[in-house]
Design a protein around this motif. Structure first.
Motif, mmCIF file in Angstrom:
data_model
loop_
_atom_site.group_PDB
_atom_site.id
_atom_site.type_symbol
_atom_site.label_atom_id
_atom_site.label_comp_id
_atom_site.label_asym_id
_atom_site.label_seq_id
_atom_site.Cartn_x
_atom_site.Cartn_y
_atom_site.Cartn_z
ATOM 1 N N VAL A 1 0.870 -1.179 0.000
ATOM 2 C CA VAL A 1 0.000 0.000 0.000
ATOM 3 C C VAL A 1 0.909 1.231 0.000
ATOM 4 C CG1 VAL A 1 -1.964 -1.106 1.143
ATOM 5 C CG2 VAL A 1 -0.163 -0.091 2.532
ATOM 6 N N PRO A 2 0.401 2.399 -0.455
ATOM 7 C CA PRO A 2 1.272 3.569 -0.549
ATOM 8 C C PRO A 2 1.120 4.524 0.630
ATOM 9 C CG PRO A 2 -0.693 3.974 -1.818
ATOM 10 C CD PRO A 2 -0.865 2.614 -1.176
ATOM 11 N N THR A 3 2.150 5.327 0.828
ATOM 12 C CA THR A 3 2.080 6.436 1.778
ATOM 13 C C THR A 3 1.623 7.689 1.046
ATOM 14 O OG1 THR A 3 4.355 7.137 1.366
ATOM 15 C CG2 THR A 3 4.017 5.463 3.077
ATOM 16 N N VAL B 1 4.728 0.755 1.151
ATOM 17 C CA VAL B 1 4.976 0.152 2.451
ATOM 18 C C VAL B 1 4.198 -1.150 2.557
ATOM 19 C CG1 VAL B 1 5.534 2.308 3.626
ATOM 20 C CG2 VAL B 1 3.144 1.546 3.528
ATOM 21 N N VAL B 2 4.505 -1.903 3.581
ATOM 22 C CA VAL B 2 4.011 -3.265 3.715
ATOM 23 C C VAL B 2 3.021 -3.344 4.872
ATOM 24 C CG1 VAL B 2 4.702 -5.649 4.111
ATOM 25 C CG2 VAL B 2 6.172 -4.144 2.789
ATOM 26 N N ARG B 3 1.736 -3.421 4.513
ATOM 27 C CA ARG B 3 0.635 -3.625 5.463
ATOM 28 C C ARG B 3 -0.416 -4.454 4.754
ATOM 29 N NH1 ARG B 3 1.435 -3.496 10.451
ATOM 30 N NH2 ARG B 3 3.382 -4.261 9.567
ATOM 31 N N HIS B 4 -1.160 -5.257 5.504
ATOM 32 C CA HIS B 4 -2.209 -6.063 4.884
ATOM 33 C C HIS B 4 -3.295 -5.187 4.283
ATOM 34 C CE1 HIS B 4 -5.130 -9.082 4.030
ATOM 35 N NE2 HIS B 4 -5.939 -8.714 4.989
ATOM 36 N N GLU B 5 -3.607 -4.094 4.938
ATOM 37 C CA GLU B 5 -4.599 -3.134 4.449
ATOM 38 C C GLU B 5 -4.045 -1.726 4.622
ATOM 39 O OE1 GLU B 5 -7.381 -3.478 2.911
ATOM 40 O OE2 GLU B 5 -7.718 -5.631 3.105
ATOM 41 N N ALA C 1 7.816 9.115 6.920
ATOM 42 C CA ALA C 1 8.435 9.495 8.196
ATOM 43 C C ALA C 1 7.442 9.365 9.338
ATOM 44 C CB ALA C 1 8.977 10.920 8.106
ATOM 45 N N GLU C 2 6.198 9.739 9.102
ATOM 46 C CA GLU C 2 5.181 9.605 10.153
ATOM 47 C C GLU C 2 4.880 8.145 10.451
ATOM 48 O OE1 GLU C 2 2.604 13.711 9.557
ATOM 49 O OE2 GLU C 2 2.188 12.005 8.249
ATOM 50 N N LEU C 3 4.751 7.324 9.402
ATOM 51 C CA LEU C 3 4.477 5.900 9.620
ATOM 52 C C LEU C 3 5.600 5.230 10.392
ATOM 53 C CD1 LEU C 3 2.902 4.540 6.308
ATOM 54 C CD2 LEU C 3 1.779 4.883 8.511
#
Length: 345
Positions: free
Chosen positions: A71-73, A79-83, A123-125
């Motif tokens: 998924v994108p920032t 970045v790597v997240r399931h959702e 940076a926030e993530l």
């Protein structure tokens, strides 16, 4: 130049080869032979998903591929997240500085409330920490809450290559484009960034397989020299093709259409049991890797359950053995260690 699926089948027929021979030419098999064991979000049964410890443990226990969902920032980093909604997989709700980011969005026709990666810069993530997504099911994993950061896709590629060197075998990355139509609609398309990463890292057929539930997302990734994997749901159909159903896509005609652009199919394991889908996929020149294998009773067929608790472990080995006998080419699993042990049996 990548051969078309029909060309491969015709070549196999002309040479007296089987459909399985054409399939092997179309997508590189596991080093050493046997079904590929794919660590679903790493080793999600033992560590919080999509974290460096999860991917590392998966490889340490024998996984051949590791799966990052992409998924994108806000600043368009993968970045790597399931959702893209991250309230269940990070500690974002504990960060008062991000309280005003909580919102409701419509993603693939469904209203979702929470915090979304596309509203945060990288940076926030990176100030957040990962947590176990299923604490009621996998309470043991909560001991790792707060210990890992959100990873970028590049970091997963770097980790896979480091683990390949350490373990003396090639570890492939298996990225999935999540909600690609939605992200294109908001100006954060996934495919160009993923294609750029594949080219920049010179990822080859043994190092990367791209998957998606949306056919048009995969079709945007042709020409990269890596295998493509069409994921298939149990109900409805792909969001990008209204009117087409997954059930239709799993017929011989549907499989032939998939074979025009993809090398693999990834159906839910329930779509494989007591059907001809494995045989039909191989006849179409496709490899097949069902998902998602888990060890807890609630995720197992009734005959493989043991004990009375929904979260007690059942006879996962018997389930793997059943699918291996069916001739699947891969399994997508939360417990890659168990799948590897079953493969050796």
């Amino acid at each position: 130049m990548r051969l078309g699926r029909r060309s491969l089948l015709l070549a196999a027929a002309a040479g007296g080869a089987t459909a399985a021979t054409a399939t092997a030419a179309a997508a590189e098999p596991r080093e050493g032979g046997g079904p590929v064991v794919i660590g679903h979000r790493g080793a999600a049964g033992w560590r919080p998903e999509h974290t460096a410890p999860s991917y590392t443990y998966a490889v340490q226990t024998g996984a051949d591929w590791i799966e990052p969902d992409l998924v994108p920032t806000k600043d368009h980093v993968l970045v790597v997240r399931h959702e893209n909604e991250i309230s269940q997989t990070t500690d974002v709700a504990r960060h008062p500085e991000f309280a005003d980011r909580r919102t409701t969005k419509t993603v693939d026709g469904r209203q979702v409330t929470g915090w979304f990666t596309e509203d945060f810069t990288l940076a926030e993530l990176k100030t957040l920490r990962a947590v176990e997504r299923l604490p009621a099911v996998r309470n043991r994993n909560t001991v790792f809450d707060g210990r890992a950061r959100v990873m970028t896709f590049q970091e997963v590629v770097d980790l896979a290559r480091r683990l390949s060197r350490e373990h003396g075998r090639t570890i492939a990355v298996f990225p999935e484009t999540k909600h690609p139509t939605y992200f294109r609609s908001i100006g954060l398309p996934l495919e160009p960034k993923l294609a750029a990463a594949i080219r920049r890292n010179r990822l080859g057929r043994r190092e990367c397989v791209v998957q998606s539930f949306e056919p048009t997302s995969l079709q945007r990734m042709t020409g990269l020299g890596v295998p493509l994997w069409q994921a298939l749901g149990t109900t409805g159909g792909p969001y990008d093709l209204p009117g087409r159903t997954y059930k239709e896509m799993m017929t011989p005609a549907g499989l032939a259409a998939i074979a025009e652009y993809a090398d693999w199919i990834g159906p839910d394991k329930s779509s494989v049991a007591e059907t001809t889908l494995v045989v039909d996929a191989h006849a179409a020149g496709l490899r097949i890797g069902p998902y998602t294998f888990r060890a807890e009773n609630q995720f197992l067929p009734e005959r493989f359950r043991r004990g009375s608790g929904a979260n007690d472990f059942g006879d996962a080995f018997a389930e793997y053995a059943l699918y291996y006998r069916m001739g699947v080419d891969a399994v997508v699993t939360d417990f890659p260690d168990l799948a590897v042990i079953a493969r050796r049996s």
